[in-house]
Design an enzyme around this catalytic site. Structure first.
Site, PDB file in Angstrom:
ATOM      1  N   ASP A 149       0.862  -1.173   0.000  1.00 49.47           N
ATOM      2  CA  ASP A 149       0.000   0.000   0.000  1.00 49.47           C
ATOM      3  C   ASP A 149       0.905   1.232   0.000  1.00 49.47           C
ATOM      4  OD1 ASP A 149      -2.285   1.644   0.267  1.00 49.47           O
ATOM      5  OD2 ASP A 149      -2.128   1.600   2.456  1.00 49.47           O
ATOM      6  N   ASP A 188      -0.111   5.183   1.138  1.00 52.22           N
ATOM      7  CA  ASP A 188      -0.316   6.081   2.276  1.00 52.22           C
ATOM      8  C   ASP A 188      -0.337   5.303   3.593  1.00 52.22           C
ATOM      9  OD1 ASP A 188      -1.148   8.941   1.175  1.00 52.22           O
ATOM     10  OD2 ASP A 188      -2.051   7.446  -0.140  1.00 52.22           O
ATOM     11  N   ASP A 204      -2.004  -0.551   5.650  1.00 48.16           N
ATOM     12  CA  ASP A 204      -2.404   0.016   6.944  1.00 48.16           C
ATOM     13  C   ASP A 204      -3.888   0.316   7.054  1.00 48.16           C
ATOM     14  OD1 ASP A 204      -2.370   2.307   5.125  1.00 48.16           O
ATOM     15  OD2 ASP A 204      -2.535   3.523   6.952  1.00 48.16           O
TER      16      ASP A 204
END
Length: 366
Positions: free
Chosen positions: A117, A119, A310
């Site tokens: 991922d 961000d 996240d």
């Protein structure tokens, strides 16, 4: 695993009852906050009223934990309780760094494939999403990893935006939650001979609708200070990280007022962001499967996918790996969360260290 050919046929509208049933099926664990998938089910676009908007705001609050810098202001008993909860959670989702030996032991004699991922994973979460820059040292760590393992970035961001942040042409990019996938122009040393050129956009028919909703949301939310609508090409993000909490209900009402006329779109939550996507059977988990097949690893028993993320939207990928009983998911989080990931890391700095150790391990492996 679903084949690429079958995946290309899956741009079918998902009935609302299917979406609700699926998100409510995720197991919950005592002592943890409501799971991401359950929060998704609360964001029902139909209807209105203060009760429904109140449920939205509750979900927005639950998805947006207090920042670390505010922790010292908490009562000592609350801080201790939070630490105790996290310690218990880490026992179930151990650190991928502290238990690095177990991670590489599980991948022994298997081909590691990395999915990352962006961000909150490769870059810190920042107030201005346009300034979510990754550090030069992180970029170098990702570049080194890509030299040794097939590596893909899977993000809710527009694919072009993610590429502008990462700036590595040798990677595979899946933007808009996997609805805009593109691989390197030339085959890499990691792809098998039977691998196909990677370029896939399963939600192309929604482009005019997404653009129309984007313009409407920009107009409706312009009076709410701190809000920002981001066009990710095949999805939209309404950021409320810089919006005062007392204004969240107003923002939610404006978003609802636009989306009520678009039943083919669905609304979910991320970290201080409302995500708007086409209601098709596609997510980051499907993107992971598509990329594995495109790389020629679809039916290989000796492949070991590692997905690091996240956010709630990464749970679909974690779930795929769990159900496949192949590879592992790593959640980046400083607090206890309901997750399908097997391991955890606390922050992007630990992700960088994990990638570096993975490269060093690969160099030492015969």
């Amino acid at each position: 695993m679903v084949s690429v050919a079958e995946m290309r046929k899956q741009n079918v509208i998902v009935p609302e009852e299917f979406a609700i049933t699926r998100v409510m099926a995720a197991p919950s664990r005592p002592g943890l906050a409501v799971s991401c998938k359950k929060m998704f089910s609360q964001l029902d676009i139909g209807g209105g009223g203060t009760g429904r908007i109140g449920a939205w705001v509750d979900s927005m609050r639950a998805s947006s934990p207090t920042r670390v810098k505010a922790v010292p202001a908490l009562a000592p008993s609350l801080t201790a309780s939070r630490d105790q909860e996290y310690d218990g959670w880490v026992e179930q989702h151990p650190s991928a760094l502290s238990n690095f030996g177990d991670v590489v032991a599980a991948s022994k004699e298997k081909r590691v494939v990395l999915f990352l991922d962006y961000d909150g994973t490769l870059s810190p979460i920042v107030d201005d999403p346009d300034r979510a820059f990754m550090s030069d040292s992180m970029r170098e760590a990702v570049r080194d990893a890509a030299r040794h393992f097939p590596t893909a970035i899977v993000s809710g961001r527009c694919r072009d935006k993610v590429f502008s942040f990462v700036q590595l042409r040798e990677l595979y990019y899946a933007g808009s939650h996997g609805m805009d996938i593109r691989g390197p122009v030339k085959a890499t040393k990691h792809t098998k001979a039977k691998a196909k050129a990677v370029s896939f956009q399963p939600a192309s028919e929604f482009l005019p609708m997404i653009d129309e909703v984007y313009k409407a949301l920009v107009e409706r939310t312009k009076s709410i200070q701190g809000s920002k609508v981001e066009n990710n090409t095949f999805s939209l993000s309404v950021h409320f990280r810089c919006v005062e909490e007392k204004k969240w209900s107003s923002l939610a009402e404006q978003v609802r007022s636009v989306l009520k006329d678009y039943p083919k779109l669905r609304l979910t939550l991320g970290r201080k962001v409302l995500e708007i996507r086409p209601s098709i059977k596609w997510d980051k988990g499907k993107a992971l499967e598509f990329l594995l097949e495109s790389l020629g690893f679809a039916h290989c028993s000796n492949v070991f996918p590692i997905y690091i993320g996240d956010d709630c939207t990464d749970e679909d990928a974690f779930e795929v790996l769990r159900d496949r009983e192949q590879g592992l998911g790593i959640l980046v989080s400083r607090c206890a969360k309901e997750t399908n990931a097997s391991y955890s890391l606390r922050e992007p700095a630990e992700v960088k260290e994990f990638l570096r150790r993975l490269v060093e391990w690969k160099k030492q492996t015969p």
